[in-house]
Scaffold this active site. Structure first.
Site, PDB file in Angstrom:
ATOM      1  N   HIS A 120       0.846  -1.182   0.000  1.00  3.67           N
ATOM      2  CA  HIS A 120       0.000   0.000   0.000  1.00  3.67           C
ATOM      3  C   HIS A 120       0.884   1.235   0.000  1.00  3.67           C
ATOM      4  CE1 HIS A 120      -3.130   2.838   1.139  1.00  3.67           C
ATOM      5  NE2 HIS A 120      -3.977   1.927   0.698  1.00  3.67           N
ATOM      6  N   ASP A 133      -7.980  -5.383   0.175  1.00  2.36           N
ATOM      7  CA  ASP A 133      -8.548  -6.238  -0.861  1.00  2.36           C
ATOM      8  C   ASP A 133      -8.056  -7.669  -0.827  1.00  2.36           C
ATOM      9  OD1 ASP A 133     -10.384  -4.581  -1.985  1.00  2.36           O
ATOM     10  OD2 ASP A 133      -8.867  -3.514  -3.138  1.00  2.36           O
TER      11      ASP A 133
HETATM   12  N1  ACO Z   1       4.262  -7.608  -4.837  1.00  2.00           N
HETATM   13  C1  ACO Z   1       5.606  -7.563  -4.989  1.00  2.00           C
HETATM   14  N2  ACO Z   1       6.355  -6.457  -4.803  1.00  2.00           N
HETATM   15  C2  ACO Z   1       5.711  -5.345  -4.438  1.00  2.00           C
HETATM   16  C3  ACO Z   1       4.314  -5.303  -4.242  1.00  2.00           C
HETATM   17  C4  ACO Z   1       3.592  -6.497  -4.451  1.00  2.00           C
HETATM   18  N3  ACO Z   1       2.269  -6.515  -4.287  1.00  2.00           N
HETATM   19  N4  ACO Z   1       3.948  -4.060  -3.884  1.00  2.00           N
HETATM   20  C5  ACO Z   1       5.067  -3.326  -3.851  1.00  2.00           C
HETATM   21  N5  ACO Z   1       6.137  -4.098  -4.175  1.00  2.00           N
HETATM   22  C6  ACO Z   1       7.558  -3.686  -4.188  1.00  2.00           C
HETATM   23  C7  ACO Z   1       7.853  -2.758  -5.360  1.00  2.00           C
HETATM   24  O1  ACO Z   1       8.257  -3.486  -6.503  1.00  2.00           O
HETATM   25  C8  ACO Z   1       8.966  -1.920  -4.788  1.00  2.00           C
HETATM   26  O2  ACO Z   1      10.155  -2.702  -4.786  1.00  2.00           O
HETATM   27  P1  ACO Z   1      11.608  -2.009  -4.986  1.00  2.00           P
HETATM   28  O3  ACO Z   1      11.771  -1.039  -3.853  1.00  2.00           O
HETATM   29  O4  ACO Z   1      12.562  -3.140  -4.972  1.00  2.00           O
HETATM   30  O5  ACO Z   1      11.528  -1.306  -6.321  1.00  2.00           O
HETATM   31  C9  ACO Z   1       8.565  -1.738  -3.321  1.00  2.00           C
HETATM   32  O6  ACO Z   1       7.771  -2.894  -3.014  1.00  2.00           O
HETATM   33  C10 ACO Z   1       7.783  -0.468  -3.039  1.00  2.00           C
HETATM   34  O7  ACO Z   1       6.580  -0.499  -3.793  1.00  2.00           O
HETATM   35  P2  ACO Z   1       6.033   0.666  -4.733  1.00  2.00           P
HETATM   36  O8  ACO Z   1       5.614   0.070  -6.039  1.00  2.00           O
HETATM   37  O9  ACO Z   1       7.011   1.793  -4.790  1.00  2.00           O
HETATM   38  O10 ACO Z   1       4.789   1.108  -3.906  1.00  2.00           O
HETATM   39  P3  ACO Z   1       3.638   2.070  -4.406  1.00  2.00           P
HETATM   40  O11 ACO Z   1       3.266   2.876  -3.246  1.00  2.00           O
HETATM   41  O12 ACO Z   1       4.039   2.804  -5.640  1.00  2.00           O
HETATM   42  O13 ACO Z   1       2.469   1.057  -4.835  1.00  2.00           O
HETATM   43  C11 ACO Z   1       0.672  -0.452  -4.639  1.00  2.00           C
HETATM   44  C12 ACO Z   1       1.497   0.632  -3.952  1.00  2.00           C
HETATM   45  C13 ACO Z   1       0.185   0.049  -6.012  1.00  2.00           C
HETATM   46  C14 ACO Z   1      -0.542  -0.773  -3.806  1.00  2.00           C
HETATM   47  C15 ACO Z   1       1.539  -1.728  -4.824  1.00  2.00           C
HETATM   48  O14 ACO Z   1       1.946  -2.195  -3.554  1.00  2.00           O
HETATM   49  C16 ACO Z   1       0.814  -2.813  -5.584  1.00  2.00           C
HETATM   50  O15 ACO Z   1       0.811  -2.802  -6.830  1.00  2.00           O
HETATM   51  N6  ACO Z   1       0.170  -3.803  -4.882  1.00  2.00           N
HETATM   52  C17 ACO Z   1      -0.583  -4.842  -5.544  1.00  2.00           C
HETATM   53  C18 ACO Z   1      -1.936  -4.301  -5.999  1.00  2.00           C
HETATM   54  C19 ACO Z   1      -2.898  -4.048  -4.865  1.00  2.00           C
HETATM   55  O16 ACO Z   1      -3.092  -4.872  -3.981  1.00  2.00           O
HETATM   56  N7  ACO Z   1      -3.551  -2.875  -4.905  1.00  2.00           N
HETATM   57  C20 ACO Z   1      -4.574  -2.485  -3.928  1.00  2.00           C
HETATM   58  C21 ACO Z   1      -4.088  -1.360  -3.088  1.00  2.00           C
HETATM   59  S1  ACO Z   1      -5.272  -0.977  -1.844  1.00  2.00           S
HETATM   60  C22 ACO Z   1      -6.482  -0.146  -2.677  1.00  2.00           C
HETATM   61  O17 ACO Z   1      -6.260   0.584  -3.582  1.00  2.00           O
HETATM   62  C23 ACO Z   1      -7.782  -0.396  -2.266  1.00  2.00           C
END
Ligand code: ACO
Length: 432
Positions: A308, A366
């Site tokens: 998140h 979710d």
């Molecule tokens: N699986 C694997 N790696 C992940 C995940 C994941 N679900 N989420 C984040 N990471 C990693 C990223 O690749 C990044 O790695 P790095 O530092 O080595 O590059 C690090 O964790 C930080 O993540 P960001 O992508 O910078 O986080 P951001 O805040 O941009 O994205 C998000 C947040 C979109 C929710 C992301 O975690 C994601 O795509 N999760 C899966 C989708 C999801 O569950 N979305 C629902 C969110 S809640 C809602 O909207 C109701």
């Protein structure tokens, strides 16, 4: 009076400015950068708005490190335990919990607006039976601006109130119409003798040829899920509603823009994606393989329902939903749900994995919600629509807060331009 300032000095020009630091009631201070372009000739750069407060708001507060979520100051855990979705809707819209007559008046007004115009209903026939319901809901909500354009003066508080009740009342009806269209079943009209969630379930599952009784366990589960999804401050879809609404656009169009933004798998679309992912993983033995894929930067696979932007500790909503999953599955007699078992094991294994620990990636709202929706027989393509129904309350609350603020201006981000510099047009026969 605010006396804190943040000193910014530009060595190239020798200009120094004391930028005002503004404090909220809780949470980190923010630096008011309004004067830096005038004083220093620069803009700020914050792609994806990771550290930018886009507005002032009194609606919802999140502390992502501590896993705290407050609606108008009330912890979401207390509201989930003691309140109802309609009461929470009133709270988010008005800022205070209603007394009995206020709640009664609000519920009555919502139930009087549940029907949709028959012409609007006919829009669904233009969609293929396999159209994604989010596409139908976004289109039909947007088209409400054609039905209520002349009667919607955004500067008139009464018009704004009618809009807010109308969209909160009609979005379940629109969602149910999308579902019935996909099923090839006749539309079921709303019933104003039922509460908000029971009415929704009735419109989803009743058929004209036999009586249908709403399961109170299902209605209660839905009510709780709706409370947990009702608002989440300046997330992508809410910011979309604010940006679209800041132009003075018809608010139904702004809400439709919010529905579209919610659809993406990085946002509300994750609930649908989680179930697909769990099915893809299939069994506990395959978890290591999929975790390795989630960690591999060359793979597009992410652990859906994990991570998140704001929560770097447990999402408090996920905790409540996980508990609720046990109860709902037990009450519905589906306690031995293999996907729920798989989700629990996946969570357990991921939370011990160094990659997820280091990045503070926890299950979000979710991760478990889809399992409950499935247990309620709601089809997977409708999961994000359910989220949209609940979040409409949040979108409307933010739109009302923004439009009611006399200092509102059109939202207009700036950019760091990295394209070609000035050059002259070349005639086509002179191009290489
Ligand atoms: N699986 C694997 N790696 C992940 C995940 C994941 N679900 N989420 C984040 N990471 C990693 C990223 O690749 C990044 O790695 P790095 O530092 O080595 O590059 C690090 O964790 C930080 O993540 P960001 O992508 O910078 O986080 P951001 O805040 O941009 O994205 C998000 C947040 C979109 C929710 C992301 O975690 C994601 O795509 N999760 C899966 C989708 C999801 O569950 N979305 C629902 C969110 S809640 C809602 O909207 C109701």
């Amino acid at each position: 009076m605010n006396t804190k300032t943040f000193e910014l000095s530009n060595p190239a020009t020798g200009v120094k400015t004391g930028l005002p630091v503004r404090s909220g009631t809780i949470g980190p201070d923010v630096i008011d950068i309004g004067s830096i372009t005038k004083d220093h000739g620069v803009f700020t750069f914050d792609p994806a708005f990771g550290v930018t407060a886009s507005c002032e708001s009194k609606i919802t507060y999140i502390d992502g490190d501590k896993g705290i979520l407050l609606y108008r100051g009330y912890p979401v855990e207390q509201l989930a335990a003691k309140s109802s979705f309609m009461e929470v809707a009133y709270l988010l819209l008005h800022g205070e919990l209603p007394n009995e007559s206020q709640l009664q008046g609000f519920v009555t007004s919502i139930s009087r607006h549940t029907m949709i115009n028959e012409s609007l209903l006919r829009f669904f026939n233009g969609f293929h039976h396999n159209a994604h319901p989010m596409a139908m809901v976004s289109a039909v909500v947007g088209s409400m601006s054609a039905f209520y354009h002349d009667s919607m003066d955004i500067n008139n508080p009464r018009h704004r109130e009618i809009f807010s009740h109308r969209i909160i009342a009609k979005i379940p009806t629109i969602a149910a119409a999308a579902h019935k269209h996909a099923q090839g079943q006749p539309f079921i009209y709303p019933r104003n003798d039922l509460d908000y969630c029971s009415n929704m379930l009735n419109m989803f599952f009743a058929v004209p040829c036999e009586p249908y009784r709403v399961d109170p366990v299902a209605a209660q589960a839905l009510d709780l899920l709706f409370i947990l999804h009702a608002d989440h401050e300046q997330n992508a879809s809410t910011s979309t509603v604010r940006l679209a609404g800041s132009t003075g656009a018809n608010p139904y169009s702004a809400i439709s823009a919010g529905v579209s933004a919610l659809w993406g798998p990085a946002h509300g679309g994750a609930n649908e994606a989680v179930l697909s992912m769990l099915e893809q993983i299939g069994s506990v033995d395959n978890i290591p393989k999929y975790l390795a894929m989630a960690k591999d930067k060359n793979s597009h696979f992410k652990l859906m329902g994990f991570g998140h932007r704001v929560y770097k500790n447990f999402d408090p909503r996920a905790k409540i939903i996980r508990e609720m999953c046990y109860k709902v599955l037990e009450k519905l007699g589906r306690a031995d749900n293999p996907l729920f078992e798989l989700a629990l094991r996946l969570e357990e294994i991921a939370l011990k994995d160094e990659y997820f620990v280091a990045r503070k990636l926890y299950p979000n709202v979710d991760f478990y919600s889809g399992i409950i929706y499935s247990a309620l027989n709601i089809p997977r393509s409708m999961f994000t629509v359910m989220f949209a129904i609940a979040r409409t309350v949040g979108w409307v609350s933010h739109w009302l807060e923004m439009i009611g603020d006399p200092s509102m201006r059109i939202g207009r981000p700036r950019q760091l331009y990295t394209g070609p510099t000035l050059r002259d047009y070349t005639a086509i026969d002179k191009r290489g």
